[in-house]
Design a protein around this motif. Structure first.
Motif, short mmCIF file in Angstrom:
data_model
loop_
_atom_site.label_atom_id
_atom_site.label_comp_id
_atom_site.label_asym_id
_atom_site.label_seq_id
_atom_site.Cartn_x
_atom_site.Cartn_y
_atom_site.Cartn_z
N GLY A 1 0.83 -1.19 0.00
CA GLY A 1 0.00 0.00 0.00
C GLY A 1 0.86 1.24 0.00
O GLY A 1 2.03 1.21 0.42
N ASN A 2 0.30 2.33 -0.50
CA ASN A 2 1.01 3.60 -0.48
C ASN A 2 -0.03 4.71 -0.41
O ASN A 2 -1.06 4.64 -1.08
N HIS A 3 0.26 5.74 0.38
CA HIS A 3 -0.70 6.83 0.53
C HIS A 3 -0.81 7.68 -0.73
O HIS A 3 -1.77 8.40 -0.91
N ASP A 4 0.19 7.61 -1.61
CA ASP A 4 0.17 8.37 -2.86
C ASP A 4 -0.32 7.52 -4.02
O ASP A 4 -0.23 6.29 -3.99
N GLU A 5 -0.79 8.18 -5.05
CA GLU A 5 -1.14 7.51 -6.29
C GLU A 5 0.15 7.46 -7.11
O GLU A 5 0.58 8.48 -7.67
N ILE A 6 0.81 6.31 -7.12
CA ILE A 6 2.16 6.19 -7.65
C ILE A 6 2.23 6.48 -9.15
O ILE A 6 3.21 7.06 -9.62
N PHE A 7 1.21 6.12 -9.90
CA PHE A 7 1.25 6.41 -11.34
C PHE A 7 1.30 7.92 -11.59
O PHE A 7 1.98 8.39 -12.50
N ASP A 8 0.60 8.67 -10.76
CA ASP A 8 0.65 10.13 -10.86
C ASP A 8 2.05 10.65 -10.52
O ASP A 8 2.58 11.53 -11.20
N ILE A 9 2.65 10.08 -9.49
CA ILE A 9 4.02 10.47 -9.09
C ILE A 9 4.99 10.18 -10.24
O ILE A 9 5.86 11.01 -10.56
N ILE A 10 4.86 9.03 -10.86
CA ILE A 10 5.73 8.67 -11.98
C ILE A 10 5.61 9.71 -13.09
O ILE A 10 6.62 10.18 -13.63
N GLU A 11 4.40 10.08 -13.43
CA GLU A 11 4.20 11.07 -14.49
C GLU A 11 4.81 12.42 -14.12
O GLU A 11 5.41 13.09 -14.97
N ARG A 12 4.67 12.82 -12.86
CA ARG A 12 5.25 14.10 -12.44
C ARG A 12 6.77 14.07 -12.48
O ARG A 12 7.41 15.05 -12.88
#
Length: 97
Positions: free
Chosen positions: A33-44
């Motif tokens: 689990g992760n509190h962030d949306e990792i796909f969004d982080i990758i795009e940023r």
């Protein structure tokens, strides 16, 4: 009460050994689990153009999110003592870029 988090499944496959061999094949999969949306982080991270190519940006984002979540979850573990001061500074710098 446990915080809600995004649930992920990650598969890691060994594609080729350093000597060129492809066997024995190895693979593992983990749920986390992760509190962030990792796909969004990758795009940023990709959009910041901090690395030579997209693959490096993805590697960095995944590593950072996996490591960061463990550090956050186990912040009182003495293993992370030195990082507890500098990691937030690093994250602020990254977010400001």
């Amino acid at each position: 009460m446990e915080k809600r988090s995004n649930k992920y499944y990650l598969t890691l496959s060994l594609k080729e050994y350093a000597n060129g061999e492809t066997k024995p094949a190895k693979e593992l999969g983990i749920e986390f689990g992760n509190h962030d949306e990792i796909f969004d982080i990758i795009e940023r991270i990709k959009a910041k153009n901090l690395f030579d190519n997209e693959s490096e940006a993805i590697q960095f984002a995944l590593g950072l999110k996996l490591f960061g979540e463990m550090k956050l979850k186990h912040r009182k573990n003495p293993l992370f003592d030195e990082l507890n001061e500098v990691f937030p500074v690093f994250m602020k710098k990254l977010k400001s870029l």
